[in-house]
Design a protein around this motif. Structure first.
Motif, PDB file in Angstrom:
ATOM      1  N   GLU A   1      13.592  24.430 -85.582  1.00 29.44           N
ATOM      2  CA  GLU A   1      13.163  25.570 -84.770  1.00 29.44           C
ATOM      3  C   GLU A   1      14.352  26.128 -83.982  1.00 29.44           C
TER       4      GLU A   1
ATOM      5  N   HIS B   1      11.197  20.157 -85.371  1.00 33.05           N
ATOM      6  CA  HIS B   1      11.518  20.763 -84.079  1.00 33.05           C
ATOM      7  C   HIS B   1      12.988  21.136 -83.990  1.00 33.05           C
TER       8      HIS B   1
ATOM      9  N   LEU C   1       9.655  21.354 -77.299  1.00 29.42           N
ATOM     10  CA  LEU C   1       9.784  20.950 -78.696  1.00 29.42           C
ATOM     11  C   LEU C   1       9.970  19.444 -78.859  1.00 29.42           C
TER      12      LEU C   1
ATOM     13  N   ALA D   1      10.303  33.978 -82.898  1.00 32.88           N
ATOM     14  CA  ALA D   1      10.226  32.575 -83.301  1.00 32.88           C
ATOM     15  C   ALA D   1       8.913  31.962 -82.813  1.00 32.88           C
ATOM     16  N   ARG D   2       8.558  30.836 -83.388  1.00 28.83           N
ATOM     17  CA  ARG D   2       7.313  30.171 -83.001  1.00 28.83           C
ATOM     18  C   ARG D   2       7.338  29.773 -81.529  1.00 28.83           C
TER      19      ARG D   2
END
Length: 413
Positions: free
Chosen positions: A319, A316, A277, A163-164
């Motif tokens: 995410e 965010h 985030l 994931a980022r």
């Protein structure tokens, strides 16, 4: 049941009780005037009346009870702060919240579900270890958790290592929870009213009279009222009201936005947050997903919402929970945060002998409502701040004995 509701709807006389008496005429003087009718103002009034026998109290609000920041927060309760003085302070507030429904005879919808704060870097993990140890030392339940423990706590969380912002661990705070913010304000106000406290809504303070280093009264849009003591508890408007008394506060006010989705079936029990985030969520008893984030990056005395924040916050959120991409938003709102340089509140004495302040709460005023009411009432009744809130005195900015909580937010500012 339907027939009873129909009769109730068409009845000219409603049996429902009126929790708060309607506005009376302002008296010429009161022992204590509290500026601000939110959760803190109502809690201070209640504690003054019940535990200190001071009932000649007027709570003044330019709007309505609980209509300011109390109605605009995300109702999170926790005590996993950084400094020992803050941990001890919020720990007692959590304990008071546990008994608040019984204390006031008013359902607070208090739910202790725990809070999970996610770490996306080694630096965050080191910071969380420090917080966990400080919390344990102060008797607060916080511990480090790894990815597998996080998977057990929140199975639907995105734990993809590619994931980022990959999740590498977290801080689990068992004492975290939520309560109904409106119930807190109205519960305190109702019981304070029954004890003789007067609540005056639509009553705006326009000036503060003083003489020889003391406040003698307040000027309102309904006339001038004399008093022995004044307590300021006005959240985002702290600097503006204090300026009426000639006091300059080290506070800057920023908008803080939040939003809520349509109801969904229960899928997440703990509160989940990520400072990296700038996002945190919780699910209400009705299934709605409450979404919050960091303050806006500019000062503004406004409660307007913005598309920019909405888009960033949603990005965010996805995410962490990608499957929420098709969920609809119901509403978005904004409060005003009064931020101090060290992110800790200002409580207690001011340069005026009988003017007391309860402000600078930033994003955690709701969490402190019961303990702030208790300690500020004690301050007014005894004429001096108790030891527990002395670390949060206004004078610390002159002596540089700061209480730094800048990294303790659920979504960093």
């Amino acid at each position: 049941m339907p027939w009873g509701l129909l009769k109730y709807g068409f009845s000219k006389k409603y049996p429902a009780r009126q929790d708060i008496p309607p506005n009376k005429e302002l008296k010429n003087s009161y022992d204590v005037i509290i500026i601000g009718g939110g959760g803190h103002g109502a809690a201070i009034a209640y504690h003054l009346a019940r535990y200190h026998g001071i009932t000649n109290v007027a709570v003044l609000d330019k709007g309505y009870i609980g209509g300011g920041n109390t109605a605009r927060n995300t109702a999170v309760i926790r005590s996993n702060y950084i400094t020992p003085e803050s941990v001890d302070f919020y720990k007692e507030s959590v304990e008071l919240y546990k008994q608040l429904s019984n204390e006031l005879g008013y359902n607070m919808l208090y739910s202790q579900r725990g809070q999970l704060t996610l770490a996306h870097s080694d630096a965050s993990m080191r910071t969380f270890r420090l917080r966990a140890e400080v919390n344990k030392q102060c008797g607060v339940r916080s511990e480090m958790v790894d990815r597998e423990q996080i998977r057990e706590l929140v199975p639907c969380l995105n734990l993809d290592k590619n994931a980022r912002y990959p999740i590498i661990g977290g801080l689990w705070h068992k004492d975290g929870g939520t309560a109904r913010h409106d119930s807190v304000a109205w519960g305190y106000a109702m019981r304070a009213s029954q004890l003789g406290v007067e609540f005056h809504q639509r009553t705006e303070v326009t000036d503060i009279k003083q003489s020889n280093g003391r406040v003698t009264g307040v000027v309102t849009n309904r006339g001038t009222v004399n008093c022995k003591d004044v307590v300021q508890a006005v959240a985002g408007m702290s600097t503006i009201v204090a300026k009426m008394a000639g006091i300059q506060l080290p506070i800057r006010t920023f908008p803080l936005q939040a939003m809520v989705t349509q109801p969904l079936k229960p899928f997440v029990d703990p509160l989940v947050s990520s400072a990296a985030l700038h996002c945190y969520i919780s699910q209400t008893a009705r299934g709605e997903i409450v979404i919050g984030g960091g303050s806006d990056p500019y000062e503004l005395y406004s409660t307007r919402s913005s598309l920019d924040l909405k888009e960033g916050l949603i990005g965010h959120l996805l995410e962490m929970f990608p499957f929420l991409s098709e969920v609809k938003l119901l509403r978005q709102w904004t409060g005003m945060t009064d931020m101090t340089p060290d992110y800790s509140p200002i409580m207690g004495e001011t340069p005026l002998q009988n003017y007391w302040i309860d402000g600078g709460w930033g994003t955690w005023g709701f969490k402190a409502t019961p303990i702030a009411g208790k300690r500020m009432a004690e301050t007014v009744a005894r004429g001096r701040a108790p030891d527990q809130i002395r670390p949060f005195s206004l004078s610390r900015f002159r002596t540089y004995h700061l209480s730094n909580e800048a990294g303790a937010t659920a979504a960093s500012h």
